[in-house]
Design a protein around this motif. Structure first.
Motif, PDB file in Angstrom:
ATOM      1  N   HIS A 191     -31.987 -24.819  -7.400  1.00 10.81           N
ATOM      2  CA  HIS A 191     -32.156 -23.381  -7.684  1.00 10.81           C
ATOM      3  C   HIS A 191     -32.385 -23.231  -9.186  1.00 10.81           C
ATOM      4  O   HIS A 191     -32.371 -24.223  -9.919  1.00 10.81           O
ATOM      5  CB  HIS A 191     -30.970 -22.560  -7.194  1.00 10.81           C
ATOM      6  CG  HIS A 191     -29.658 -22.891  -7.847  1.00 10.81           C
ATOM      7  ND1 HIS A 191     -29.033 -24.109  -7.697  1.00 10.81           N
ATOM      8  CD2 HIS A 191     -28.862 -22.169  -8.684  1.00 10.81           C
ATOM      9  CE1 HIS A 191     -27.903 -24.109  -8.398  1.00 10.81           C
ATOM     10  NE2 HIS A 191     -27.782 -22.957  -9.016  1.00 10.81           N
ATOM     11  N   HIS A 234     -30.714 -21.851 -11.782  1.00 11.76           N
ATOM     12  CA  HIS A 234     -29.676 -21.710 -12.812  1.00 11.76           C
ATOM     13  C   HIS A 234     -29.754 -22.844 -13.845  1.00 11.76           C
ATOM     14  O   HIS A 234     -29.999 -24.005 -13.503  1.00 11.76           O
ATOM     15  CB  HIS A 234     -28.285 -21.657 -12.179  1.00 11.76           C
ATOM     16  CG  HIS A 234     -28.022 -20.347 -11.485  1.00 11.76           C
ATOM     17  ND1 HIS A 234     -27.071 -20.192 -10.519  1.00 11.76           N
ATOM     18  CD2 HIS A 234     -28.607 -19.139 -11.633  1.00 11.76           C
ATOM     19  CE1 HIS A 234     -27.068 -18.928 -10.098  1.00 11.76           C
ATOM     20  NE2 HIS A 234     -28.000 -18.270 -10.757  1.00 11.76           N
ATOM     21  N   HIS A 290     -28.686 -26.537 -13.757  1.00 14.07           N
ATOM     22  CA  HIS A 290     -29.352 -27.398 -12.770  1.00 14.07           C
ATOM     23  C   HIS A 290     -30.796 -27.742 -13.143  1.00 14.07           C
ATOM     24  O   HIS A 290     -31.380 -28.631 -12.538  1.00 14.07           O
ATOM     25  CB  HIS A 290     -29.299 -26.745 -11.385  1.00 14.07           C
ATOM     26  CG  HIS A 290     -27.895 -26.524 -10.907  1.00 14.07           C
ATOM     27  ND1 HIS A 290     -27.261 -27.381 -10.037  1.00 14.07           N
ATOM     28  CD2 HIS A 290     -26.985 -25.577 -11.239  1.00 14.07           C
ATOM     29  CE1 HIS A 290     -26.020 -26.962  -9.839  1.00 14.07           C
ATOM     30  NE2 HIS A 290     -25.828 -25.861 -10.557  1.00 14.07           N
ATOM     31  N   HIS A 347     -26.957 -18.628  -2.334  1.00 14.09           N
ATOM     32  CA  HIS A 347     -26.467 -18.628  -3.723  1.00 14.09           C
ATOM     33  C   HIS A 347     -27.473 -17.890  -4.616  1.00 14.09           C
ATOM     34  O   HIS A 347     -27.097 -17.183  -5.548  1.00 14.09           O
ATOM     35  CB  HIS A 347     -26.261 -20.072  -4.179  1.00 14.09           C
ATOM     36  CG  HIS A 347     -25.880 -20.213  -5.612  1.00 14.09           C
ATOM     37  ND1 HIS A 347     -24.715 -19.698  -6.129  1.00 14.09           N
ATOM     38  CD2 HIS A 347     -26.528 -20.801  -6.664  1.00 14.09           C
ATOM     39  CE1 HIS A 347     -24.654 -19.971  -7.424  1.00 14.09           C
ATOM     40  NE2 HIS A 347     -25.742 -20.633  -7.780  1.00 14.09           N
ATOM     41  N   ASP A 386     -25.706 -25.284  -5.199  1.00 15.78           N
ATOM     42  CA  ASP A 386     -24.607 -24.337  -5.376  1.00 15.78           C
ATOM     43  C   ASP A 386     -24.322 -23.493  -4.134  1.00 15.78           C
ATOM     44  O   ASP A 386     -23.593 -22.500  -4.216  1.00 15.78           O
ATOM     45  CB  ASP A 386     -24.875 -23.428  -6.583  1.00 15.78           C
ATOM     46  CG  ASP A 386     -24.563 -24.138  -7.886  1.00 15.78           C
ATOM     47  OD1 ASP A 386     -24.172 -25.324  -7.835  1.00 15.78           O
ATOM     48  OD2 ASP A 386     -24.703 -23.513  -8.958  1.00 15.78           O
ATOM     49  N   TRP A 415     -19.400 -25.045  -3.255  1.00 12.97           N
ATOM     50  CA  TRP A 415     -18.530 -25.264  -4.431  1.00 12.97           C
ATOM     51  C   TRP A 415     -17.208 -25.800  -3.896  1.00 12.97           C
ATOM     52  O   TRP A 415     -16.675 -25.266  -2.923  1.00 12.97           O
ATOM     53  CB  TRP A 415     -18.272 -23.950  -5.165  1.00 12.97           C
ATOM     54  CG  TRP A 415     -19.495 -23.280  -5.699  1.00 12.97           C
ATOM     55  CD1 TRP A 415     -20.506 -22.738  -4.960  1.00 12.97           C
ATOM     56  CD2 TRP A 415     -19.835 -23.059  -7.073  1.00 12.97           C
ATOM     57  NE1 TRP A 415     -21.454 -22.203  -5.798  1.00 12.97           N
ATOM     58  CE2 TRP A 415     -21.060 -22.373  -7.103  1.00 12.97           C
ATOM     59  CE3 TRP A 415     -19.213 -23.371  -8.283  1.00 12.97           C
ATOM     60  CZ2 TRP A 415     -21.690 -22.002  -8.287  1.00 12.97           C
ATOM     61  CZ3 TRP A 415     -19.826 -22.997  -9.461  1.00 12.97           C
ATOM     62  CH2 TRP A 415     -21.055 -22.328  -9.465  1.00 12.97           C
TER      63      TRP A 415
HETATM   64 ZN   LIG Z   1     -25.959 -21.845  -9.578  1.00 15.86          ZN
END
Ligand SMILES: [Zn+2]
Length: 277
Positions: free
Chosen positions: A69, A71, A74, A156, A175, A178
């Motif tokens: 994803h 973010h 990552h 997510h 993610d 978690w």
């Molecule tokens: Zn994330």
């Protein structure tokens, strides 16, 4: 980063800590064919990316990177692989979010703290060069089956990818999962995330590499489903009772998860919920 083997051809790189200078503890991973390797997430900065590169490189001639994803923790290591000639694969909406947000996030981080600025000094945003819609299925050059799966609904984020290795019964969940960390819900849909977690269970994996936290089994997937279900019920009742700040936080976070990491992020998320209602 601690590396552990999760299947005959797959490894997890497990992060540590839960603050920004420790990449929020974000995990990475890789899968090896004969000469072809797939890297799952590139990490928060170039050093994290190079750790994986050095691990996978002997014998691996060609690499692909999958971003689970958009973010920062990552994808900010992408350029290390792009410069080594590796295509970056992501869901189409992950690519879109990176184009909209990554440069801004990088500038904000660099401006916020000198340590962070140093850590991210050589980061250059490298965008996905290959995107897909629902499912990308392939065989590595050793015959290993690889599926890159996009959950049907926002989970997510709206551009999540999981990497499943049916032959090894391994899933890299990004993610969506978690473990021992409170989930970051800033771009999430809680119901969608629960559905995506159920999708993981249907794949019947033996080992699951979460986006944050240790290598896990299906039990930890069920635990996060329980957390998110209680979180939703508690949020509704807490807001109905007009709870605010600490009172709301204590009401919403399931008591059995109080010692999980990244509680500070969940606390600020919950406090903002009260402001929106
Ligand atoms: Zn994330």
């Amino acid at each position: 980063m601690r590396f552990s083997r999760v299947g005959p051809h797959s490894w997890a790189g497990i992060g540590e800590g839960d603050d920004v200078l420790h990449s929020y503890g974000a995990n990475q991973g890789f899968v090896r064919g004969k000469r072809l390797g797939i890297i799952v997430d590139s990490g928060f900065h170039n050093r994290a990316a190079r750790e994986i590169l050095h691990r996978i490189h002997p014998g691996t001639r060609t690499m692909l990177v999958v971003n689970t994803h958009h973010h920062s923790d990552h994808v900010f290591g992408n350029s290390v692989f792009a410069e080594a000639g590796a295509p970056i694969i992501a869901h189409e909406k992950c690519g879109r979010s990176m184009h909209a947000r990554s440069e801004k996030v990088l500038a904000e981080y660099r401006g916020s703290d000198p340590h962070l600025s140093r850590l991210l000094k050589n980061v250059r945003i490298a965008y996905p060069s290959l995107t897909y819609d629902d499912l990308l299925a392939a065989h590595l050059d050793n015959g290993l089956e690889v599926e890159i799966i996009h959950p049907p609904d926002r989970a997510h984020t709206d551009g999540d990818s999981m990497l499943a290795l049916p032959g090894e019964r391994v899933v890299f969940a990004g993610d969506i999962l978690w473990v021992g960390y409170h989930p970051n819900l800033e771009d999430a849909d809680v119901q969608g995330q629960i559905q995506a977690l159920r999708l993981i269970l249907r794949l019947k994996p033996r080992r699951i590499v979460p986006g944050h936290g240790p290598v896990s089994s299906q039990r930890e997937v069920r635990r996060l489903i329980k957390y998110l279900e209680e979180f939703e019920i508690n949020t509704r009742s807490g807001l109905r009772r007009n709870l605010r700040d600490d009172e709301l936080v204590r009401h919403v976070i399931p008591r059995w998860s109080w010692d999980w990491k990244m509680r500070w992020l969940m606390e600020s998320y919950i406090s903002n919920l009260a402001g929106k209602n």
